[in-house]
Motif scaffolding. Structure first.
Motif, PDB file in Angstrom:
ATOM      1  N   MET A   1      12.576 -27.318  37.851  1.00  0.00           N
ATOM      2  CA  MET A   1      13.681 -27.272  38.816  1.00  0.00           C
ATOM      3  C   MET A   1      13.140 -27.298  40.235  1.00  0.00           C
ATOM      4  SD  MET A   1      16.780 -24.524  39.194  1.00  0.00           S
ATOM      5  CE  MET A   1      15.737 -23.176  39.730  1.00  0.00           C
ATOM      6  N   ASP A   2      12.072 -26.528  40.497  1.00  0.00           N
ATOM      7  CA  ASP A   2      11.527 -26.474  41.842  1.00  0.00           C
ATOM      8  C   ASP A   2      11.048 -27.841  42.316  1.00  0.00           C
ATOM      9  OD1 ASP A   2      12.049 -23.818  41.961  1.00  0.00           O
ATOM     10  OD2 ASP A   2      10.045 -23.174  41.368  1.00  0.00           O
ATOM     11  N   SER A   3      10.391 -28.602  41.445  1.00  0.00           N
ATOM     12  CA  SER A   3       9.895 -29.917  41.830  1.00  0.00           C
ATOM     13  C   SER A   3      11.044 -30.869  42.111  1.00  0.00           C
ATOM     14  CB  SER A   3       8.992 -30.486  40.739  1.00  0.00           C
ATOM     15  OG  SER A   3       9.698 -30.607  39.508  1.00  0.00           O
ATOM     16  N   CYS A   4      12.129 -30.755  41.366  1.00  0.00           N
ATOM     17  CA  CYS A   4      13.326 -31.573  41.613  1.00  0.00           C
ATOM     18  C   CYS A   4      13.889 -31.267  42.990  1.00  0.00           C
ATOM     19  CB  CYS A   4      14.357 -31.292  40.529  1.00  0.00           C
ATOM     20  SG  CYS A   4      16.020 -31.930  40.864  1.00  0.00           S
ATOM     21  N   LEU A   5      14.010 -30.006  43.327  1.00  0.00           N
ATOM     22  CA  LEU A   5      14.528 -29.619  44.631  1.00  0.00           C
ATOM     23  C   LEU A   5      13.628 -30.126  45.753  1.00  0.00           C
ATOM     24  CD1 LEU A   5      15.562 -25.911  43.936  1.00  0.00           C
ATOM     25  CD2 LEU A   5      17.066 -27.894  44.037  1.00  0.00           C
ATOM     26  N   GLN A   6      12.336 -29.985  45.563  1.00  0.00           N
ATOM     27  CA  GLN A   6      11.391 -30.398  46.600  1.00  0.00           C
ATOM     28  C   GLN A   6      11.449 -31.902  46.839  1.00  0.00           C
ATOM     29  OE1 GLN A   6       7.667 -28.866  45.189  1.00  0.00           O
ATOM     30  NE2 GLN A   6       8.236 -26.715  45.557  1.00  0.00           N
ATOM     31  N   ARG A   7      11.544 -32.668  45.771  1.00  0.00           N
ATOM     32  CA  ARG A   7      11.607 -34.126  45.929  1.00  0.00           C
ATOM     33  C   ARG A   7      12.874 -34.558  46.666  1.00  0.00           C
ATOM     34  NH1 ARG A   7       9.334 -33.952  40.665  1.00  0.00           N
ATOM     35  NH2 ARG A   7      11.393 -34.193  39.707  1.00  0.00           N
ATOM     36  N   LEU A   8      13.913 -33.747  46.583  1.00  0.00           N
ATOM     37  CA  LEU A   8      15.168 -34.054  47.270  1.00  0.00           C
ATOM     38  C   LEU A   8      15.234 -33.417  48.657  1.00  0.00           C
ATOM     39  CD1 LEU A   8      17.645 -33.679  44.268  1.00  0.00           C
ATOM     40  CD2 LEU A   8      16.977 -35.812  45.405  1.00  0.00           C
ATOM     41  N   GLY A   9      14.150 -32.805  49.095  1.00  0.00           N
ATOM     42  CA  GLY A   9      14.102 -32.222  50.433  1.00  0.00           C
ATOM     43  C   GLY A   9      14.764 -30.875  50.546  1.00  0.00           C
ATOM     44  N   LEU A  10      14.975 -30.189  49.418  1.00  0.00           N
ATOM     45  CA  LEU A  10      15.620 -28.882  49.424  1.00  0.00           C
ATOM     46  C   LEU A  10      14.573 -27.780  49.343  1.00  0.00           C
ATOM     47  CD1 LEU A  10      18.513 -29.712  46.927  1.00  0.00           C
ATOM     48  CD2 LEU A  10      18.675 -29.569  49.420  1.00  0.00           C
ATOM     49  N   SER A  11      14.935 -26.624  49.870  1.00  0.00           N
ATOM     50  CA  SER A  11      14.037 -25.471  49.853  1.00  0.00           C
ATOM     51  C   SER A  11      14.827 -24.237  49.454  1.00  0.00           C
ATOM     52  CB  SER A  11      13.403 -25.288  51.233  1.00  0.00           C
ATOM     53  OG  SER A  11      14.401 -25.114  52.223  1.00  0.00           O
ATOM     54  N   ALA A  12      14.192 -23.082  49.524  1.00  0.00           N
ATOM     55  CA  ALA A  12      14.867 -21.842  49.137  1.00  0.00           C
ATOM     56  C   ALA A  12      16.041 -21.524  50.056  1.00  0.00           C
ATOM     57  CB  ALA A  12      13.875 -20.685  49.131  1.00  0.00           C
ATOM     58  N   LEU A  13      15.943 -21.907  51.334  1.00  0.00           N
ATOM     59  CA  LEU A  13      17.026 -21.702  52.300  1.00  0.00           C
ATOM     60  C   LEU A  13      17.248 -23.008  53.048  1.00  0.00           C
ATOM     61  CD1 LEU A  13      18.998 -19.759  53.712  1.00  0.00           C
ATOM     62  CD2 LEU A  13      17.167 -19.227  55.339  1.00  0.00           C
ATOM     63  N   ASN A  14      18.498 -23.481  53.071  1.00  0.00           N
ATOM     64  CA  ASN A  14      18.810 -24.808  53.598  1.00  0.00           C
ATOM     65  C   ASN A  14      19.927 -24.749  54.627  1.00  0.00           C
ATOM     66  OD1 ASN A  14      17.317 -26.645  51.397  1.00  0.00           O
ATOM     67  ND2 ASN A  14      18.361 -24.963  50.342  1.00  0.00           N
ATOM     68  N   GLY A  15      19.781 -25.527  55.693  1.00  0.00           N
ATOM     69  CA  GLY A  15      20.877 -25.674  56.637  1.00  0.00           C
ATOM     70  C   GLY A  15      22.012 -26.463  56.006  1.00  0.00           C
ATOM     71  N   GLY A  16      23.225 -25.996  56.211  1.00  0.00           N
ATOM     72  CA  GLY A  16      24.389 -26.642  55.594  1.00  0.00           C
ATOM     73  C   GLY A  16      25.205 -27.472  56.553  1.00  0.00           C
ATOM     74  N   ALA A  17      24.704 -27.681  57.785  1.00  0.00           N
ATOM     75  CA  ALA A  17      25.424 -28.495  58.771  1.00  0.00           C
ATOM     76  C   ALA A  17      24.492 -29.597  59.260  1.00  0.00           C
ATOM     77  CB  ALA A  17      25.887 -27.643  59.946  1.00  0.00           C
ATOM     78  N   PHE A  18      25.007 -30.837  59.268  1.00  0.00           N
ATOM     79  CA  PHE A  18      24.207 -31.957  59.764  1.00  0.00           C
ATOM     80  C   PHE A  18      25.083 -32.858  60.623  1.00  0.00           C
ATOM     81  CE2 PHE A  18      22.719 -36.357  59.495  1.00  0.00           C
ATOM     82  CZ  PHE A  18      21.444 -36.205  60.023  1.00  0.00           C
ATOM     83  N   ASP A  19      24.651 -33.095  61.879  1.00  0.00           N
ATOM     84  CA  ASP A  19      25.364 -33.992  62.778  1.00  0.00           C
ATOM     85  C   ASP A  19      24.365 -34.901  63.508  1.00  0.00           C
ATOM     86  OD1 ASP A  19      24.111 -32.309  64.555  1.00  0.00           O
ATOM     87  OD2 ASP A  19      25.952 -31.406  65.333  1.00  0.00           O
ATOM     88  N   GLY A  20      23.300 -35.233  62.803  1.00  0.00           N
ATOM     89  CA  GLY A  20      22.161 -35.907  63.398  1.00  0.00           C
ATOM     90  C   GLY A  20      20.979 -34.982  63.474  1.00  0.00           C
ATOM     91  N   ALA A  21      21.249 -33.682  63.447  1.00  0.00           N
ATOM     92  CA  ALA A  21      20.229 -32.635  63.351  1.00  0.00           C
ATOM     93  C   ALA A  21      20.752 -31.577  62.396  1.00  0.00           C
ATOM     94  CB  ALA A  21      19.937 -32.033  64.724  1.00  0.00           C
ATOM     95  N   TRP A  22      19.843 -30.897  61.717  1.00  0.00           N
ATOM     96  CA  TRP A  22      20.239 -29.887  60.740  1.00  0.00           C
ATOM     97  C   TRP A  22      20.369 -28.519  61.404  1.00  0.00           C
ATOM     98  CZ3 TRP A  22      21.855 -30.876  55.921  1.00  0.00           C
ATOM     99  CH2 TRP A  22      21.586 -32.139  55.394  1.00  0.00           C
ATOM    100  N   SER A  23      21.418 -27.803  61.000  1.00  0.00           N
ATOM    101  CA  SER A  23      21.642 -26.461  61.516  1.00  0.00           C
ATOM    102  C   SER A  23      22.471 -25.691  60.500  1.00  0.00           C
ATOM    103  CB  SER A  23      22.346 -26.518  62.885  1.00  0.00           C
ATOM    104  OG  SER A  23      23.631 -27.116  62.756  1.00  0.00           O
ATOM    105  N   GLY A  24      23.128 -24.664  60.968  1.00  0.00           N
ATOM    106  CA  GLY A  24      23.948 -23.812  60.136  1.00  0.00           C
ATOM    107  C   GLY A  24      23.907 -22.409  60.690  1.00  0.00           C
TER     108      GLY A  24
END
Length: 539
Positions: free
Chosen positions: A1-24
């Motif tokens: 599961m961890d390798s799947c998340l990493q390949r998709l650019g996900l981590s343990a804590l993720n920004g949930g807002a994107f408008d050209g830059a990631w935030s949250g």
């Protein structure tokens, strides 16, 4: 599961807002897998400020994107589809992890994204209007289609990526930007898809804010999108109750809605039907995605002459159904999304018994201790709605082994109140008919009107079912089930299903504004309808 998340650019804590830059800057929420009740990762949600910035950036991106030639816009969408091809296995696995549908369905959902991108690429060279005969001499009358603006897309948990793509791929080639509010149950799927879209946009030199993401609450994100006049169209998928409320808010500001709401889909099985074919379609339609599709088969209206034979075949199929870990290729049905869905299902089964129905198979909670089962069933008996004080009982990580149930097959009579409602769970109601007109009346006697099917080898029955006096649904199939629509046809339904149409056919017109043009290439100024104004009519 961890390798799947990493390949998709996900981590343990993720920004949930994107408008050209990631935030949250909002609350941190946990994404919990219905497979085992474990936390997959955490997400920093968008707050009200993130929402305002997201809308402003999406508007800025739209102003540039709308003047980009449509075939050039199509090239970005072509590359997006190719990127989904590269990540198909990982995205499909993430859909399964976060939503709970079996792996084959998870990958199938990603294939829908790829297919709609391919469809949209061809569409980018076919956004055509009409030339219309004018009644006035030396005049040409025509219509053309222009980009509409920011499209607000609100999606449900059961198709956490495909429904976004139906809207976003078409909106993008039409010259619109998109703001996506995903379900709070499946934020990681949305973040992974948006990261892929961001990379494609940067590679093609496009402002990535055309694919803005706002994971957040109804108060901070949903309501603000619905009420904001900068979003001329809100496309929303969810319950009928949600759609009624949302439509009032959007239409109050004279905005547009594209609503994909509940379904209470029925299959009519006639005396001439191929029963083996019918059983396969009904079985997949009823238990696929654990009954959590808007097109899931919920009612079977079967002629009394073949009712016993059909029932026996279905009972055998239900008995042999493989339920369990949806990541296991041998599994045919995974878990429900959460404990509230389990309690809602149990409550509906209790209701059908009180109203005179009979359970033929299933309807039990699996993989849980007796105390949890009793607590859930007690809550179900209370009838809902579920209250804040029930949160501890309904907490997913308090459910050992995941939210698994056996699908329920029940015998009922027409007209029961529970049958007229959509329970978003694997409950299938069997009812008998004698006369074909009676079957049609039973079929149409529900508030929803999404998908429908008939199994018959009688040409007249098939044609009547598809006629103006037949099925009142937006989708009507002959010798094919209610579930599994192709992207080439417009998808949507009538009545309380909301009237929206997404995906294929001419659904692209939802995302554009129509403009009618008159061109006078003569030297006179004749008026339509033969009107003379301020001159001698005799001349």
């Amino acid at each position: 599961m961890d390798s799947c998340l990493q390949r998709l650019g996900l981590s343990a804590l993720n920004g949930g807002a994107f408008d050209g830059a990631w935030s949250g800057n909002g609350d941190v929420v946990e994404s919990i897998s219905p497979i085992n009740g474990q936390v997959i990762a955490r997400v920093k949600q968008a707050d009200a400020g993130d929402c305002e910035r997201g809308i402003a950036r999406a508007q800025e991106a739209f102003l540039k994107w709308r003047v980009t030639p449509a075939p050039v816009r199509g090239e970005t969408v072509r590359r997006l589809g190719n990127a989904f091809r590269v990540h198909k296995a990982d995205l499909g696995r993430l859909v399964t992890l976060e939503m709970g549908k079996i792996l084959a369905e998870g990958e199938g959902e990603v294939q829908e994204m790829i297919d709609i991108c391919d469809f949209a690429v061809g569409l980018s060279r076919q956004l055509h209007g009409l030339t219309i005969a004018s009644e006035r001499p030396n005049h040409r009358l025509m219509e053309q289609w222009h980009p509409l603006g920011i499209i607000g897309v609100i999606t449900a948990f059961n198709f956490p990526v495909a429904v976004w793509s139906w809207n976003a791929a078409l909106a993008a080639v039409c010259g619109d930007s998109v703001i996506w509010k995903p379900s709070s149950h499946t934020p990681l799927c949305a973040i992974a898809v948006t990261r892929i879209a961001e990379q494609v946009c940067r590679e093609t030199g496009v402002d990535p804010a055309i694919f803005t993401l706002l994971c957040g609450s109804v108060e901070d994100v949903g309501s603000r999108m619905v009420e904001d006049r900068r979003l001329p169209l809100i496309s929303a998928t969810g319950s009928c109750a949600m759609g009624h409320k949302l439509a009032q808010q959007v239409h109050a500001r004279l905005g547009r809605t594209l609503l994909e709401l509940g379904g209470n889909n029925a299959v009519i099985v006639t005396p001439s039907a191929d029963l083996e074919l019918a059983v396969r379609a009904i079985f997949f339609g009823a238990v696929g995605t654990a009954g959590q599709r808007c097109t899931s088969t919920r009612r079977v209206i079967v002629h009394e002459s073949v009712a016993d034979a059909l029932r026996e075949r279905l009972v055998r199929a239900y008995h042999d159904l493989r339920i369990g870990d949806p990541l296991d290729p041998a599994t045919l049905m995974g878990p429900l999304i959460n404990r509230q869905a389990v309690a809602t299902m149990i409550h509906a089964i209790r209701r059908l018994k009180r109203e005179g129905g009979t359970v033929l198979s299933g309807g039990k909670i699996l993989h849980s201790d007796i105390a949890t089962v009793l607590a859930i069933e007690h809550l179900a008996d209370e009838g809902g709605p579920f209250l804040p004080e029930d949160d501890e009982l309904l907490r997913e990580d308090a459910f050992p082994g995941g939210c698994y149930v056996t699908p329920c097959l029940a015998s009922v009579t027409a007209g029961l109140s529970v049958v007229r409602e959509e329970t978003f769970a694997p409950i299938l109601y069997l009812m008998k008919y004698r006369d074909f007109n009676e079957a049609l009346a039973m079929h149409n006697d529900v508030p929803q009107g999404l998908s429908s099917a008939i199994f018959t080898n009688d040409f007249r029955e098939a044609e009547l079912f598809l006629s103006a006096v037949g099925s009142d649904c937006g989708i009507a199939n002959v010798n094919a089930g209610t579930s599994g629509a192709e992207i080439g046809g417009a998808f949507g339904g009538e009545k309380d299903t909301g009237g929206g149409r997404e995906s294929g056919s001419d659904a692209w017109k939802n995302y554009m504004r129509r403009q009618t043009n008159t061109i006078n290439y003569g030297k006179d100024m004749p008026l339509a309808q033969g009107i003379h104004f301020g001159e001698d009519p005799a001349k």
